[in-house]
Design a protein around this motif. Structure first.
Motif, PDB file in Angstrom:
ATOM      1  N   ILE A 102      -1.682   2.395  -5.153  1.00 32.47           N
ATOM      2  CA  ILE A 102      -0.781   1.026  -5.702  1.00 32.47           C
ATOM      3  C   ILE A 102      -1.519   0.014  -6.251  1.00 32.47           C
ATOM      4  O   ILE A 102      -0.878  -0.962  -6.665  1.00 32.47           O
ATOM      5  CB  ILE A 102       0.022   0.567  -4.327  1.00 32.47           C
ATOM      6  N   ALA A 103      -2.724   0.109  -6.412  1.00 35.63           N
ATOM      7  CA  ALA A 103      -3.382  -1.295  -6.636  1.00 35.63           C
ATOM      8  C   ALA A 103      -2.925  -1.781  -8.087  1.00 35.63           C
ATOM      9  O   ALA A 103      -2.806  -3.032  -8.484  1.00 35.63           O
ATOM     10  CB  ALA A 103      -4.924  -0.832  -6.857  1.00 35.63           C
ATOM     11  N   LEU A 109      -1.705  -9.539  -5.012  1.00 41.66           N
ATOM     12  CA  LEU A 109      -1.918  -8.804  -3.605  1.00 41.66           C
ATOM     13  C   LEU A 109      -2.689  -7.861  -3.632  1.00 41.66           C
ATOM     14  O   LEU A 109      -3.290  -7.250  -4.529  1.00 41.66           O
ATOM     15  CB  LEU A 109      -0.256  -8.360  -3.203  1.00 41.66           C
ATOM     16  N   LYS A 110      -3.140  -7.542  -2.270  1.00 42.02           N
ATOM     17  CA  LYS A 110      -4.138  -6.466  -2.076  1.00 42.02           C
ATOM     18  C   LYS A 110      -3.573  -5.585  -0.647  1.00 42.02           C
ATOM     19  O   LYS A 110      -3.127  -6.385   0.060  1.00 42.02           O
ATOM     20  CB  LYS A 110      -5.550  -6.925  -2.102  1.00 42.02           C
ATOM     21  N   SER A 130      -1.833  -2.760   5.763  1.00 40.86           N
ATOM     22  CA  SER A 130      -1.231  -3.911   5.809  1.00 40.86           C
ATOM     23  C   SER A 130      -1.239  -4.912   4.341  1.00 40.86           C
ATOM     24  O   SER A 130      -2.458  -4.554   3.650  1.00 40.86           O
ATOM     25  CB  SER A 130      -1.896  -4.974   6.717  1.00 40.86           C
ATOM     26  N   ILE A 131      -0.452  -5.563   3.762  1.00 42.88           N
ATOM     27  CA  ILE A 131      -0.361  -6.065   2.525  1.00 42.88           C
ATOM     28  C   ILE A 131      -0.661  -7.626   2.588  1.00 42.88           C
ATOM     29  O   ILE A 131       0.144  -8.244   3.421  1.00 42.88           O
ATOM     30  CB  ILE A 131       0.938  -5.933   1.719  1.00 42.88           C
ATOM     31  N   PHE A 132      -1.494  -8.041   2.055  1.00 51.13           N
ATOM     32  CA  PHE A 132      -2.106  -9.417   2.092  1.00 51.13           C
ATOM     33  C   PHE A 132      -2.040 -10.268   0.603  1.00 51.13           C
ATOM     34  O   PHE A 132      -2.205  -9.232  -0.277  1.00 51.13           O
ATOM     35  CB  PHE A 132      -3.444  -9.673   2.687  1.00 51.13           C
ATOM     36  N   LYS A 133      -1.926 -11.259   0.565  1.00 53.15           N
ATOM     37  CA  LYS A 133      -2.371 -12.029  -0.748  1.00 53.15           C
ATOM     38  C   LYS A 133      -3.694 -11.875  -0.979  1.00 53.15           C
ATOM     39  O   LYS A 133      -4.814 -11.708  -0.108  1.00 53.15           O
ATOM     40  CB  LYS A 133      -2.327 -13.913  -0.572  1.00 53.15           C
ATOM     41  N   LYS A 134      -4.057 -11.873  -2.484  1.00 59.62           N
ATOM     42  CA  LYS A 134      -5.597 -11.294  -2.842  1.00 59.62           C
ATOM     43  C   LYS A 134      -6.520 -12.112  -2.274  1.00 59.62           C
ATOM     44  O   LYS A 134      -7.528 -11.597  -2.033  1.00 59.62           O
ATOM     45  CB  LYS A 134      -5.386 -11.346  -4.399  1.00 59.62           C
ATOM     46  N   MET A 148      -0.031 -11.397   7.077  1.00 58.87           N
ATOM     47  CA  MET A 148       0.499 -10.438   6.343  1.00 58.87           C
ATOM     48  C   MET A 148       1.662 -10.603   5.589  1.00 58.87           C
ATOM     49  O   MET A 148       2.870 -11.419   6.064  1.00 58.87           O
ATOM     50  CB  MET A 148       0.846  -9.351   7.659  1.00 58.87           C
ATOM     51  N   GLU A 149       2.003  -9.984   4.545  1.00 56.75           N
ATOM     52  CA  GLU A 149       3.105 -10.023   3.686  1.00 56.75           C
ATOM     53  C   GLU A 149       4.044  -8.909   3.898  1.00 56.75           C
ATOM     54  O   GLU A 149       5.150  -8.990   4.093  1.00 56.75           O
ATOM     55  CB  GLU A 149       2.770 -10.050   2.371  1.00 56.75           C
ATOM     56  N   MET A 150       3.558  -7.937   4.119  1.00 56.64           N
ATOM     57  CA  MET A 150       4.269  -6.606   4.664  1.00 56.64           C
ATOM     58  C   MET A 150       3.464  -5.417   5.417  1.00 56.64           C
ATOM     59  O   MET A 150       2.064  -5.679   5.159  1.00 56.64           O
ATOM     60  CB  MET A 150       5.145  -6.051   3.675  1.00 56.64           C
TER      61      MET A 150
END
Length: 481
Positions: A102-103, A109-110, A130-134, A148-150
């Motif tokens: 997905i990168a 995001l990362k 976990s999805i975070f801001k880069k 966490m963003e999602m």
């Protein structure tokens, strides 16, 4: 998650607070401890009927992830983009290939493998990815619900699928699914997985100021997108991400291009920026440790300044742990008239209630601030004075899941309560009735409350209907309101 369901789930979530992550099969085990599994089961039972689906995937993307970026702008999607994820021999081997896949579609995001390191603090939970801001740097790849963003949760076995789509789209099959409740899979493992997802969502919303959030659940080669808000949980139909990788790519590309408010963040709250002397005065006046974060809230109708702290869902007025000093002078800048802000000198504490209020289409339900206005106008004794109150604005501040009731794809009996984000500020902060210092204070507090209810009924024909110790506040002079 409805406000009621969330409150109920909180009691079950308390069981998670002291539950360590076990290492049954080594440091990277995905096995959950028994106590947490029991809590997950309770959460799923309490959430029964709140999972709304299966919404068509394209409709979900259009309704909830509309982006200003054109779809054709996202990088090319290789047909075998997720082949290593789909062919992994076990669940743990799915995480890193998914992160790599997905990168290209994660703008700003990362994704981080947080499956082996539980979140610190009150929620020792660990979503798989976990999805975070880069720019965020996780501590030892720990799950951090505050940043966490999602989250994305994986299961390898099809028997673990928490949801079951009907075999076809005919009306007869749909009605049969509604009657049987078959969309929520009935196996014990499926129930616990729904509870696990709910626990993660509660932790996510509990650590951030949010109106809603997103997540993904992947079972084998099938995936579903999920949206959580204060009334319910919208779940998409399953899709094969390996055969249709463009769907997953589109989700992450559109999600990463959304502004924060459309990812669910409540932008009516922001960190308070204070001068050093003002911050010291605030912390000293409220006996706060330096680590306690301070926030600036927008509250409809406020004509002065106040301070609120530390958590988006505040307790009942009986608590003194989370409170806010209030300055009654008018603001210097008119555009800031609706903000609770601790920048000006601290004079006295007030109570800020931050909640989701029920909306009824059958009859008018007056917001609390209107009731307090009525009580104050009649001079009812032992009633806190209203400072201000009203509905909060912003995307997701008013739930709309109930509007899906007539959708042709709906396979659940939709009995969802609509809610709207609401804040109330009162001029009193005190102690709960249960903290009485002597029998006289207890009896006097009950008497004061009885007087208030008697006058409210005699003069305004108002009944509280929820009289309890938690709704009676003792002030420092021992009086109740």
């Amino acid at each position: 998650m409805s406000a009621t369901a969330q409150d109920q789930a909180a009691s079950a979530a308390e069981n998670l607070q002291s539950t360590p992550a076990v290492k049954k099969d080594g440091p990277h085990s995905t096995e959950l401890p028994p106590a947490q599994m029991d809590a997950n089961f309770k959460l799923a039972v309490e959430m029964k009927g709140r999972f709304v689906g299966p919404m068509p995937v394209e409709l979900f993307l259009e309704k909830y992830l509309t982006s200003t970026v054109k779809v054709e702008d996202y990088p090319a999607v290789p047909r075998d983009a997720f082949s290593k994820v789909a062919t992994a021999v076990d669940e743990k081997q799915m995480y890193n290939p998914f992160i790599q896949a997905i990168a290209p579609w994660m703008l700003g995001l990362k994704a981080v493998n947080t499956s082996a390191s539980a979140a610190p603090g009150d929620f020792p939970l660990k979503p798989d990815v976990s999805i975070f801001k880069k720019e965020y740097v996780p501590d030892k790849n720990r799950a951090d619900f505050s940043a966490m963003e999602m989250f994305v949760e994986f299961k390898k076995r099809g028997e673990d699928a928490p949801f079951t789509d009907p075999p076809d789209t005919s009306e007869a099959v749909r009605q049969a699914a509604i009657q049987s409740g078959s969309f929520e899979s009935a196996s014990v493992d499926a129930v616990k997985i729904r509870g696990q997802l709910t626990a993660y969502a509660i932790a996510h919303h509990g650590h951030q100021f949010r109106h809603f959030s997103f997540s993904i659940v992947i079972v084998g080669t099938q995936a579903r997108f999920i949206r959580w808000d204060a009334s319910a949980v919208v779940v998409t139909a399953q899709f094969d991400y390996n055969k249709n990788p463009e769907i997953m790519a589109k989700f992450f590309w559109q999600f990463s291009n959304l502004p924060a408010k459309l990812r669910g963040h409540d932008e009516s709250v922001c960190p308070a920026e204070l001068q050093t002397d003002v911050e010291e005065s605030v912390r000293s006046g409220l006996n706060l440790v330096p680590e306690t974060p301070l926030f600036r809230y927008s509250v409809p109708g406020l004509k002065g300044y106040a301070m609120a702290l530390d958590h988006p869902i505040l307790p009942d007025p009986s608590s003194v742990a989370r409170r806010a000093p209030y300055r009654s002078e008018p603001p210097i800048k008119q555009e800031e008239a609706l903000a609770c802000d601790p920048r000006w000198a601290v004079e006295r504490a007030v109570y800020l209630k931050d909640c989701w209020r029920f909306i009824s289409f059958a009859h008018n339900v007056q917001p609390e601030h209107e009731i307090y206005e009525m009580l104050n106008s009649k001079g009812i004794p032992n009633i806190p004075t209203l400072v201000c109150g009203g509905d909060v604005e912003g995307p997701g501040s008013k739930t709309d899941t109930h509007t899906l009731v007539d959708e042709p794809w709906l396979c659940v009996e939709l009995k969802v309560t609509p809610f709207i984000h609401y804040r109330l500020v009162l001029d009193v902060v005190g102690r709960p009735l249960t903290s009485f210092r002597c029998t006289k204070e207890l009896v006097g507090g009950v008497l004061d409350a009885m007087k208030a209810h008697w006058f409210a009924y005699e003069l305004l024909q108002l009944l509280h209907r929820d009289i309890s110790p938690g709704n009676i506040i003792l002030t420092e002079d021992g009086r109740a309101c």
